[in-house]
Design a protein around this motif. Sequence first.
Motif, PDB file in Angstrom:
ATOM      1  N   UNK A 194       0.820  -1.203   0.000  1.00  0.00           N
ATOM      2  CA  UNK A 194       0.000   0.000   0.000  1.00  0.00           C
ATOM      3  C   UNK A 194       0.856   1.256   0.000  1.00  0.00           C
ATOM      4  N   UNK A 195       0.413   2.267  -0.726  1.00  0.00           N
ATOM      5  CA  UNK A 195       1.091   3.570  -0.720  1.00  0.00           C
ATOM      6  C   UNK A 195       0.978   4.249   0.633  1.00  0.00           C
ATOM      7  N   UNK A 196      -0.172   4.065   1.291  1.00  0.00           N
ATOM      8  CA  UNK A 196      -0.473   4.867   2.478  1.00  0.00           C
ATOM      9  C   UNK A 196      -0.458   4.081   3.782  1.00  0.00           C
ATOM     10  N   UNK A 197      -0.659   2.765   3.734  1.00  0.00           N
ATOM     11  CA  UNK A 197      -0.705   1.990   4.981  1.00  0.00           C
ATOM     12  C   UNK A 197      -0.098   0.591   4.806  1.00  0.00           C
ATOM     13  N   UNK A 198       1.180   0.513   4.443  1.00  0.00           N
ATOM     14  CA  UNK A 198       1.806  -0.805   4.310  1.00  0.00           C
ATOM     15  C   UNK A 198       1.896  -1.493   5.664  1.00  0.00           C
TER      16      UNK A 198
END
Length: 254
Positions: A149-153
């Motif tokens: 994820x870009x925002x919540x790996x």
Amino acid sequence: MTIRDDHSLAADLATEAGERLLRIRERTGFGDSSALRAEGDRASHVFLMESLARLRPSDSVLSEEATREERLDPRRLGASRVWIVDPLDGTREFAEEGRADWAVHVALWEGGRLSAGAVALPAQGRTLTTAQPPEPPSHDGGRFRIAVSRTRPPEFVQKLAYLVGADLVPIGSAGAKISAVLTGEVEAYVHAGGQYEWDSAAPVAVAQAAGVHASRIDGSELTYNQADPSLPDILVSLPELATSLLSGIRDLHR
């Protein structure tokens, strides 16, 4: 729209919805991202629901944009054929100028399995479909890439990457991430921490048709058309990497 079979229908609907979304993007512009996201979600949902009602009137539909009452309709749970759609997967990326990592998902769950599906990547100009599943590249050993994820790996994926010798590649929507495995941009996608059936049904249908590994992160089967549509974690990878990834995940969760 010429309808030949369920594979073609999924591809045609996903592609047409994507083309409509591109026109909305062009017409509306990027000045008001909230309005653009809302218009894209609404218009694509209406198109898909109206099309399926006309072309497959006896089938049930589970859509991300459906109301809570529609999602809980008991007729869906008893239906033998259920279309699972995400009218706009990656609304954040859709509303960002220049981003192409968003998608439209159309899948059919039939007789307890994903029998057809398509993922349109409109800004990339392509649709991946079970009608003609892509041939994924093989991995020749050494380091590989995991889409996150870009925002919540997930934090554990960073530890997993270190453990198995992989690099992390941030990509937008779930459909774009799984598609990246199929097209050779990455070799795996690992996610935990929250998703729903519509986030993965269509790309998993294409991945399975292409012979790519797709499962929960504990190795169990991905199942759809459940009363609770939450499907919180997923692993999609080239088949030759699945064993080492599942082993690494097990080690990290002990």
